[in-house]
Design a protein around this motif. Structure first.
Motif, short mmCIF file in Angstrom:
data_model
loop_
_atom_site.label_atom_id
_atom_site.label_comp_id
_atom_site.label_asym_id
_atom_site.label_seq_id
_atom_site.Cartn_x
_atom_site.Cartn_y
_atom_site.Cartn_z
N ASN A 4 -32.42 -10.85 -13.22
CA ASN A 4 -33.48 -9.86 -13.16
C ASN A 4 -34.86 -10.43 -13.49
OD1 ASN A 4 -31.58 -7.92 -12.58
ND2 ASN A 4 -31.30 -7.36 -14.72
N THR A 5 -34.92 -11.64 -13.96
CA THR A 5 -36.21 -12.20 -14.38
C THR A 5 -37.02 -12.68 -13.19
OG1 THR A 5 -35.32 -14.43 -14.66
CG2 THR A 5 -35.24 -12.98 -16.58
N TYR A 6 -38.31 -12.66 -13.36
CA TYR A 6 -39.21 -13.18 -12.33
C TYR A 6 -38.98 -14.67 -12.13
CZ TYR A 6 -43.48 -14.64 -10.01
OH TYR A 6 -44.37 -15.19 -9.14
N TYR A 89 -40.81 -11.74 -16.89
CA TYR A 89 -40.74 -10.75 -15.82
C TYR A 89 -42.02 -10.64 -15.00
CZ TYR A 89 -36.52 -9.62 -18.27
OH TYR A 89 -35.29 -9.72 -18.85
N GLU A 90 -42.96 -11.53 -15.24
CA GLU A 90 -44.21 -11.52 -14.47
C GLU A 90 -44.77 -12.93 -14.38
OE1 GLU A 90 -46.99 -10.28 -18.28
OE2 GLU A 90 -46.29 -8.74 -16.91
#
Length: 104
Positions: A4-6, A89-90
């Motif tokens: 799920n991580t960027y 996550y960004e």
């Protein structure tokens, strides 16, 4: 959670492996010990299902597996807390600097 991580979605899997290699190694060792312990117990019980099966080797493996479990749970919780960081996550300057550092 890694998926799920960027960082993972951007294709920087090596950065995740580098940052969490301790957790991955401890998890693999714990999984191997758990499988070995349970296979041994099932084999002993399968051969003699009406008696109590517990020998010195099995007890040693049980104790060692439980000791590794302490490290497994520590690393697992530490990784879960670390993955809660919004930086994973960004896109950010930190991520770009980490990627350059890992590539060296």
């Amino acid at each position: 959670m890694f998926f799920n991580t960027y960082v993972f979605q951007a294709g920087l899997v090596s950065l995740l492996f580098h940052k969490f290699k301790g957790t991955i190694i401890v998890s693999a060792v714990y999984l191997a010990l758990s499988i070995a312990f349970h296979v041994w117990v099932l084999n002993l019980r399968w051969q003699n299902s009406n008696s109590f099966v517990w020998n010195d080797g099995l007890q040693a493996l049980f104790v060692f597996q439980r000791l590794v479990a302490v490290f497994y749970y520590y690393f697992y919780k530490r990784t879960a807390l670390c993955l809660g960081d919004p930086r994973f996550y960004e896109d950010s300057l930190w991520l770009r600097q980490e990627f350059i550092r890992v590539q060296k």
